[in-house]
Design an enzyme around this catalytic site. Structure first.
Site, short mmCIF file in Angstrom:
data_model
loop_
_atom_site.label_atom_id
_atom_site.label_comp_id
_atom_site.label_asym_id
_atom_site.label_seq_id
_atom_site.Cartn_x
_atom_site.Cartn_y
_atom_site.Cartn_z
N ASP A 111 44.23 43.52 36.47
CA ASP A 111 43.66 44.78 36.95
C ASP A 111 42.70 45.45 35.98
O ASP A 111 42.29 46.59 36.21
CB ASP A 111 44.78 45.76 37.31
CG ASP A 111 45.65 46.10 36.10
OD1 ASP A 111 45.63 45.37 35.11
OD2 ASP A 111 46.37 47.13 36.18
N GLU A 112 42.31 44.79 34.91
CA GLU A 112 41.36 45.42 34.00
C GLU A 112 40.53 44.38 33.27
O GLU A 112 40.96 43.24 33.06
CB GLU A 112 42.05 46.35 33.01
CG GLU A 112 43.03 45.66 32.08
CD GLU A 112 43.62 46.62 31.06
OE1 GLU A 112 42.87 47.46 30.51
OE2 GLU A 112 44.82 46.50 30.78
N ASP A 144 39.27 49.61 35.07
CA ASP A 144 40.73 49.59 35.19
C ASP A 144 41.10 50.04 36.60
O ASP A 144 40.78 51.16 37.01
CB ASP A 144 41.34 50.52 34.14
CG ASP A 144 42.84 50.32 33.96
OD1 ASP A 144 43.40 49.41 34.61
OD2 ASP A 144 43.44 51.06 33.16
#
Length: 366
Positions: free
Chosen positions: A106-107, A12
């Site tokens: 983003d993860e 993350d």
């Protein structure tokens, strides 16, 4: 022979959008930054850690954010840049495994059970991935390592920012018992409040409730809640996972009859759905509202649009129109839900995720 214990990493990025802006503009380094729009009905899409120290968070109305932090600097989002950086990060992931399941820009989950690079442990693999992300993008990432996806995602929050944490098979169940249920992936603010009213505040409280009790109060989600309270999650990391819809629903402690209260509950569910759509950059053309009455009779109302529903205002308007079509109810309402489906391929690739009147609330379970 039992299968090997899986090694799952959840990576993350730390304050991703805001960190990209601080990286690209040295004048923003060390300053409280919000990605979003400072307009009266604007919203914070992302906040730097300096801004978070003042209580500024994503989904916060811009006017509230400025009251909390008068020195807050707003930067308009650059999603083309965020997507390009995300591609860099995913290229790094691909050097370590083919089993990559992105959740958003983003993860992502990575299954590194096979240990392609001979690093011996998932801990070492996560550490090397984070180091490469920093070297190649100038950004920090946090990682959670465990034997299933639920625990890995929980663990990635445990040492943020720029850290990592591992939950081993020997500690999983006991660790989950100590955590507040509000931290569990899939338990949003609405459900957390309902659980608290029922005396469920920790994983241990949740584990102590029998399945019949959870089914009575949480319906089809009961099996999931019982499993995660025991640190159990058999979902594989699926690199080919194509989400067909995103939805959420809530069951009321008492049946509702007031149309205004029912509509407000529907809009709250729409907010949750939008938050997932915005973060995942997945936008659908069809909006469905679900209603379950006191006698367990269930109806749905749907509307499909020519193009994807690209703002939260549009989703809220569609949801409100659909619920109004069945108001006033002829009996109490025990459950409402909102779902978005008919996702467009690469939907949102050229459109802003947060308009001047856009809002966000919370991500939904993946």
């Amino acid at each position: 022979m039992p299968p090997p214990v899986r090694k799952i990493i959840h990576v993350d990025m730390d304050a991703f959008y805001a960190s990209v802006e601080q990286r690209d503009d040295p004048a923003l380094k060390g300053r409280p930054v919000a990605v979003g729009y400072p307009a009266a009905r604007g919203v914070v899409a992302a906040a730097s850690y300096e801004a978070r120290a003042f209580g500024v968070r994503s989904a916060l109305p811009s006017v509230t954010a400025l009251r909390r932090c008068p020195e807050l600097v707003f930067v308009r989002p650059r999603f083309d840049v965020y997507r390009a950086v995300s591609r860099q990060i995913h290229a790094i992931f691909a050097d370590y495994t083919d089993l990559i399941q992105p959740l958003s820009l983003d993860e992502a989950y990575l299954d590194v059970t096979a240990d392609r690079c001979g690093l011996l442990t998932a801990w070492s693999t996560a550490k090397e991935i984070r180091a490469r992300i920093l070297t190649e993008t100038g950004l920090t990432a946090s990682a959670g390592i465990s034997y299933n996806k639920f625990l890995a995602k929980l663990a990635s929050d445990h040492r943020k920012p720029d850290g990592q944490f591992a939950v081993t098979p020997g500690m999983g169940a006991a660790w989950v018992e100590t955590l507040p249920v509000a931290r569990f992936h899939g338990v949003g603010p609405v459900t957390a409040r309902r659980m608290k009213a029922l005396g469920i505040e920790t994983g241990g409280d949740l584990r102590a409730r029998p399945l019949a009790f959870l089914q009575e109060h949480f319906g089809s989600a009961a099996d999931w809640y019982q499993a995660i309270a025991r640190a159990e999650d058999e979902r594989p990391v699926n690199p080919n996972r194509e989400r067909k819809s995103s939805g959420t629903e809530t069951t009321f402690d008492q049946d509702l009859t007031d149309p205004a209260a029912i509509e407000a509950a529907v809009l709250e569910q729409a907010d949750g759905v939008w938050a997932w759509c915005a973060k995942a950059q997945a936008f659908g053309r069809t909006v469905t509202v679900k209603v379950k009455f006191a006698d367990f009779r269930q109806i749905t109302r749907s509307r499909s649009f020519p193009a994807a529903v690209a703002t939260q205002a549009a989703l809220r308007a569609a949801s409100a129109t659909l619920i109004r079509s069945v108001m006033p109810p002829d009996q109490g309402v025990r459950l409402v839900g909102v779902t978005v489906s008919s996702f467009e391929e690469r939907a949102g690739a050229g459109m802003p995720l947060f308009g001047e009147d856009g809002l966000t609330n919370e991500p939904l379970p993946a």
